[in-house]
Motif scaffolding. Sequence first.
Motif, PDB file in Angstrom:
ATOM      1  N   ALA A 130      -1.383  16.594  -6.233  1.00  0.00           N
ATOM      2  CA  ALA A 130      -2.226  16.513  -5.117  1.00  0.00           C
ATOM      3  C   ALA A 130      -3.266  17.847  -5.869  1.00  0.00           C
ATOM      4  O   ALA A 130      -3.838  18.251  -5.009  1.00  0.00           O
ATOM      5  N   GLN A 165       1.009  -0.992   0.041  1.00  0.00           N
ATOM      6  CA  GLN A 165      -0.018  -0.219   0.577  1.00  0.00           C
ATOM      7  C   GLN A 165       1.003   0.951   0.223  1.00  0.00           C
ATOM      8  O   GLN A 165       1.520   1.227   1.061  1.00  0.00           O
ATOM      9  N   ALA A 166       0.669   2.332  -0.720  1.00  0.00           N
ATOM     10  CA  ALA A 166       1.760   2.710  -0.767  1.00  0.00           C
ATOM     11  C   ALA A 166       0.212   4.468  -0.899  1.00  0.00           C
ATOM     12  O   ALA A 166      -0.913   4.343  -1.719  1.00  0.00           O
ATOM     13  N   GLN A 167       0.697   5.464  -0.679  1.00  0.00           N
ATOM     14  CA  GLN A 167       0.166   6.834  -0.367  1.00  0.00           C
ATOM     15  C   GLN A 167       0.128   7.238  -1.871  1.00  0.00           C
ATOM     16  O   GLN A 167       1.371   7.581  -2.387  1.00  0.00           O
ATOM     17  N   VAL A 168      -0.876   7.925  -2.916  1.00  0.00           N
ATOM     18  CA  VAL A 168      -1.300   8.090  -3.911  1.00  0.00           C
ATOM     19  C   VAL A 168      -0.997  10.111  -3.800  1.00  0.00           C
ATOM     20  O   VAL A 168      -2.164  10.258  -3.277  1.00  0.00           O
ATOM     21  N   THR A 169       0.037  10.376  -5.038  1.00  0.00           N
ATOM     22  CA  THR A 169      -0.329  11.644  -4.405  1.00  0.00           C
ATOM     23  C   THR A 169      -0.563  12.410  -5.547  1.00  0.00           C
ATOM     24  O   THR A 169       0.401  13.204  -5.844  1.00  0.00           O
ATOM     25  N   THR A 170      -0.789  11.838  -7.105  1.00  0.00           N
ATOM     26  CA  THR A 170      -1.331  12.306  -7.899  1.00  0.00           C
ATOM     27  C   THR A 170      -2.726  12.148  -8.730  1.00  0.00           C
ATOM     28  O   THR A 170      -3.140  10.667  -8.442  1.00  0.00           O
TER      29      THR A 170
END
Length: 64
Positions: A62, A9-14
Amino acid sequence: MLLVASTGQAQVTTATVYGRVLDPTGAVVPNADVTASSQSTGAEFSTVSSNAGEFTISYLPASV
């Protein structure tokens, strides 16, 4: 044979924006300039709509 798959799991920043450009009568607008802009940073991301009036702008930060 053993196959193992895992996901991280990774944070999506786009983000990606999809759309279609239409005129007031509902007809598609080919080759329209489309721009997403950030009021806070002034960054702009542009593309041109297809012959079907469709466009995609990918990898928007973001903040836009």
